[in-house]
Write a protein that holds these residues in place. Structure first.
Motif, PDB file in Angstrom:
ATOM      1  N   LYS A  98       0.909  -1.299   0.056  1.00  0.00           N
ATOM      2  CA  LYS A  98       0.010   0.234   0.031  1.00  0.00           C
ATOM      3  C   LYS A  98       0.828   1.352   0.052  1.00  0.00           C
ATOM      4  O   LYS A  98       0.508   2.309  -0.423  1.00  0.00           O
ATOM      5  N   ARG A 183      -5.998 -11.790  11.986  1.00  0.00           N
ATOM      6  CA  ARG A 183      -5.697 -10.345  12.663  1.00  0.00           C
ATOM      7  C   ARG A 183      -6.367 -10.114  13.702  1.00  0.00           C
ATOM      8  O   ARG A 183      -7.825  -9.879  13.877  1.00  0.00           O
ATOM      9  N   HIS A 233      -1.059  -5.480  13.625  1.00  0.00           N
ATOM     10  CA  HIS A 233      -0.458  -4.238  13.177  1.00  0.00           C
ATOM     11  C   HIS A 233      -0.728  -2.874  14.006  1.00  0.00           C
ATOM     12  O   HIS A 233      -1.950  -2.802  14.198  1.00  0.00           O
ATOM     13  N   SER A 236       1.653   3.439  11.927  1.00  0.00           N
ATOM     14  CA  SER A 236       2.465   3.673  11.451  1.00  0.00           C
ATOM     15  C   SER A 236       3.325   4.891  11.873  1.00  0.00           C
ATOM     16  O   SER A 236       2.650   5.723  12.612  1.00  0.00           O
ATOM     17  N   GLY A 273       5.118  -0.378  10.581  1.00  0.00           N
ATOM     18  CA  GLY A 273       5.154   0.720  11.409  1.00  0.00           C
ATOM     19  C   GLY A 273       6.153   1.414  11.792  1.00  0.00           C
ATOM     20  O   GLY A 273       6.093   2.580  12.460  1.00  0.00           O
ATOM     21  N   GLU A 315       5.702  -6.603   8.215  1.00  0.00           N
ATOM     22  CA  GLU A 315       5.420  -6.166   6.823  1.00  0.00           C
ATOM     23  C   GLU A 315       5.642  -4.642   6.898  1.00  0.00           C
ATOM     24  O   GLU A 315       4.649  -3.944   7.032  1.00  0.00           O
ATOM     25  N   GLY A 317       6.387  -0.935   5.256  1.00  0.00           N
ATOM     26  CA  GLY A 317       6.021  -0.196   3.967  1.00  0.00           C
ATOM     27  C   GLY A 317       6.894   1.084   4.127  1.00  0.00           C
ATOM     28  O   GLY A 317       7.950   1.136   3.352  1.00  0.00           O
ATOM     29  N   ARG A 318       6.611   1.947   4.888  1.00  0.00           N
ATOM     30  CA  ARG A 318       7.137   3.337   4.852  1.00  0.00           C
ATOM     31  C   ARG A 318       8.602   2.959   5.032  1.00  0.00           C
ATOM     32  O   ARG A 318       9.325   3.726   4.130  1.00  0.00           O
ATOM     33  N   ARG A 355      -0.169  13.856   1.722  1.00  0.00           N
ATOM     34  CA  ARG A 355       0.121  13.435   3.163  1.00  0.00           C
ATOM     35  C   ARG A 355       0.063  14.941   3.934  1.00  0.00           C
ATOM     36  O   ARG A 355      -0.372  15.067   5.082  1.00  0.00           O
ATOM     37  N   TYR A 359      -2.722  14.638   6.664  1.00  0.00           N
ATOM     38  CA  TYR A 359      -2.116  14.202   8.415  1.00  0.00           C
ATOM     39  C   TYR A 359      -1.372  15.556   8.612  1.00  0.00           C
ATOM     40  O   TYR A 359      -0.564  15.464   9.551  1.00  0.00           O
ATOM     41  N   TYR A 415       3.268   6.309   0.275  1.00  0.00           N
ATOM     42  CA  TYR A 415       1.938   7.050   0.570  1.00  0.00           C
ATOM     43  C   TYR A 415       1.753   8.140  -0.327  1.00  0.00           C
ATOM     44  O   TYR A 415       1.136   9.130  -0.047  1.00  0.00           O
ATOM     45  N   MET A 419      -1.252   7.218  -2.877  1.00  0.00           N
ATOM     46  CA  MET A 419      -2.465   7.937  -2.340  1.00  0.00           C
ATOM     47  C   MET A 419      -2.972   9.272  -3.367  1.00  0.00           C
ATOM     48  O   MET A 419      -3.716   9.957  -3.279  1.00  0.00           O
TER      49      MET A 419
HETATM   50  N1  LLP Z   1       0.450  -3.841   7.695  1.00  0.00           N
HETATM   51  C1  LLP Z   1      -0.753  -3.395   8.055  1.00  0.00           C
HETATM   52  C2  LLP Z   1      -1.753  -4.214   8.441  1.00  0.00           C
HETATM   53  C3  LLP Z   1      -0.969  -2.159   7.684  1.00  0.00           C
HETATM   54  O1  LLP Z   1      -2.310  -1.497   7.895  1.00  0.00           O
HETATM   55  C4  LLP Z   1       0.029  -1.200   7.560  1.00  0.00           C
HETATM   56  C5  LLP Z   1      -0.033   0.292   7.055  1.00  0.00           C
HETATM   57  C6  LLP Z   1       1.330  -1.537   7.301  1.00  0.00           C
HETATM   58  C7  LLP Z   1       1.573  -3.017   7.551  1.00  0.00           C
HETATM   59  C8  LLP Z   1       2.634  -1.008   6.866  1.00  0.00           C
HETATM   60  O2  LLP Z   1       2.908   0.164   7.899  1.00  0.00           O
HETATM   61  P1  LLP Z   1       4.328   1.062   7.731  1.00  0.00           P
HETATM   62  O3  LLP Z   1       5.357   0.216   7.814  1.00  0.00           O
HETATM   63  O4  LLP Z   1       4.185   1.664   6.225  1.00  0.00           O
HETATM   64  O5  LLP Z   1       3.972   1.972   8.758  1.00  0.00           O
HETATM   65  N2  LLP Z   1      -1.348   6.498   4.401  1.00  0.00           N
HETATM   66  C9  LLP Z   1      -0.830   6.816   5.785  1.00  0.00           C
HETATM   67  C10 LLP Z   1      -0.163   5.542   6.341  1.00  0.00           C
HETATM   68  C11 LLP Z   1      -1.191   4.592   6.446  1.00  0.00           C
HETATM   69  C12 LLP Z   1      -0.797   2.892   6.981  1.00  0.00           C
HETATM   70  C13 LLP Z   1      -1.757   2.005   6.794  1.00  0.00           C
HETATM   71  N3  LLP Z   1      -1.269   0.964   7.252  1.00  0.00           N
HETATM   72  C14 LLP Z   1       0.522   7.665   5.702  1.00  0.00           C
HETATM   73  O6  LLP Z   1       0.691   8.311   4.318  1.00  0.00           O
HETATM   74  O7  LLP Z   1       1.169   8.174   6.645  1.00  0.00           O
END
Ligand code: LLP
Length: 464
Positions: A98, A183, A233, A236, A273, A315, A317-318, A355, A359, A415, A419
């Motif tokens: 995502k 989950r 989870h 983030s 996260g 998992e 992402g960012r 963003r 946010y 994102y 987005m």
């Molecule tokens: N796993 C799940 C189930 C999640 O919902 C997410 C992010 C991740 C992993 C990855 O998280 P990360 O490592 O990227 O923090 N659009 C928002 C962020 C939304 C995050 C949604 N879920 C932004 O631009 O800050």
């Protein structure tokens, strides 16, 4: 949220260059750097991946997402290597697509041995088209459609089951055992923006922990539900390490309960996260240190319960992709409101980076053709959209700018494209992958014709 710390100026006089040793960039944790690891400056000009940013914009147009291959791969390798180093059991890192779902990004993470987390039929399709094997695909979502469930079952990926309706639907439609993970809402608070917090009890995601007994009984009594593991989870852009370490302990407790209910849980997924550095005052832990904390906590909890180590999945992402990408814009008009502020407008904005307006996120920027010039101006960087809130950066410290200068906003890999919208019918920018002085197109710039492709003009409205 606006940082008052002045931008860090490196020895070379340039802003925000990575903290690097002369020989190697690989020891640096990408999520702790404002710039991609390969960023350097020749004269007054910024290069990423050995490519001059001005030349990239000339060739591929503006605005332009510029993705640095080495930074993304380094982050993948650091996650992978850290799990091998700190976890004596099996591990798998999966990219939360995502953050940025497209064929090239999925192919890079595949080639680094990572799996992938998808949250829609189209993200699943993208992962499959990029050659990711279904055994390494995990399908999330709190309201998957029947079609999405069927697509997941057909390809054989693991479904991250989020709620009762999904469980009941699977029992109805599955003819053979379906690999699933459950989950759960762990009830862990963390300090981040409320829109991106998910682990607290009042969350739309996951099964409530008060329903565990009922849930495990249901799952263990349906043989089509092949429950491989549990997932949580918590949110983030998190800088604290404790919440994820607590999460590891909570998941081990859940695992013990599931085992007692007769479910053979072999995998725990601790979510993503880990935060990144958007401004010089952001101080996230390194990838290595975050993984070490999670693994130590998981091993300690398993030892305390005297159970074998499950396979651990994380998992991110960012923290994999954000700092690998910058967005280059061309500066246009300027407006000075006497004794108040100067607006410097760019040729993009909330459509390619929603963003800040969503946010109140804070970004840093540099002027790619004036890298050695003193930061003598404080300006507000405004987008070109018909919306007063379309401000990308408040109080940006920049050299004096002119129309045609290139503003490069940092850490836009997560994102931003994913987005992006077509607000004001602005076509989405192109993206290029840069590596060792070569640039390859990975996303074409949208055209007016692309935007009209879905439009239908009923016969009654057509010009005669
Ligand atoms: N796993 C799940 C189930 C999640 O919902 C997410 C992010 C991740 C992993 C990855 O998280 P990360 O490592 O990227 O923090 N659009 C928002 C962020 C939304 C995050 C949604 N879920 C932004 O631009 O800050």
């Amino acid at each position: 949220m606006v940082s008052t710390t002045p931008p860090r100026v490196s020895n070379s006089g340039c802003q925000y260059l990575p903290d690097r040793t002369p020989q190697s960039t690989t020891a640096l944790s990408p999520n702790q750097q404002l710039m991609p690891l390969t960023a350097d400056v020749i004269g007054d000009r910024l290069r990423i991946g050995g490519c001059d940013v001005g030349e990239l914009v000339q060739q591929f147009g503006s605005p332009l997402y510029i993705l640095d291959d080495q930074t993304l791969r380094t982050a993948c390798q650091q996650y992978r290597d850290a799990f091998v180093k700190y976890y004596p059991g099996e591990s798998l890192v999966i990219y939360a697509s995502k953050a940025w779902s497209c064929l090239a990004v999925a192919a890079i993470v595949r080639s680094e041995g990572l799996g992938i987390d998808v949250v829609s039929g189209a993200e699943l399709h993208t992962a499959l088209q990029a050659g990711i094997t279904p055994e390494k695909i995990y399908f999330h979502g709190n309201n998957k459609s029947l079609q999405e469930l069927e697509e997941a079952i057909a390809c054989g990926c693991t479904l991250m089951v989020d709620n009762w309706l999904e469980l009941e639907t699977l029992v109805k439609i599955a003819t053979q055992p379906v690999p699933i993970m459950l989950r759960l809402t762990p009830g862990i608070e963390c300090h981040t923006h409320e829109y991106i917090r998910t682990g607290h009890l009042d969350s739309k995601f996951g099964f409530d922990p008060t329903q565990l007994e009922e849930l495990f009984t249901f799952v263990s009594s349906h043989s089509v539900l092949n429950c491989l593991g549990l997932h949580a989870h918590i949110g983030s852009q998190i800088f604290e390490q404790q919440p994820h370490q607590d999460l590891a302990g909570v998941l081990v407790d859940f695992l013990t309960k599931a085992t007692q209910a007769g479910i053979n849980v072999q995998q725990l997924n601790v979510g993503g996260g880990l935060g990144i550095r958007y401004t010089e005052s952001d101080d996230p832990p390194s990838i290595d240190s975050w993984v070490a904390g999670v693994c130590q906590s998981l091993v300690a909890a398993c030892q305390a319960q005297n159970i074998p180590l499950p396979k651990v999945i994380s998992e991110p992402g960012r923290s994999l992709i954000a700092s690998a990408c910058v967005t280059a814009y061309t500066i246009g008009s300027t407006k000075t409101v006497p004794s108040l502020r100067t607006y410097v407008a760019i040729d993009g904005g909330m459509s390619d980076n929603p963003r800040p307006i969503t946010y109140q996120s804070v970004y840093r920027a540099v002027v790619a053709n004036k890298m050695q010039q003193p930061l003598s101006e404080t300006v507000t960087v405004a987008g070109k959209h018909c919306e007063s809130g379309d401000i990308l950066i408040k109080n940006a410290q920049l050299p004096p700018t002119n129309p045609g200068d290139l503003l490069v906003v940092l850490a836009t890999g997560a994102y931003n494209y994913s987005m992006a919208s077509n607000y004001n019918r602005i076509p989405r920018p192109a993206a290029v992958l840069v590596k060792a002085g070569q640039a390859e197109l990975i996303l074409q710039r949208e055209t007016y014709q692309d935007l009209l492709r879905q439009d239908v003009l009923p016969a009654s409205l057509q010009l005669t």
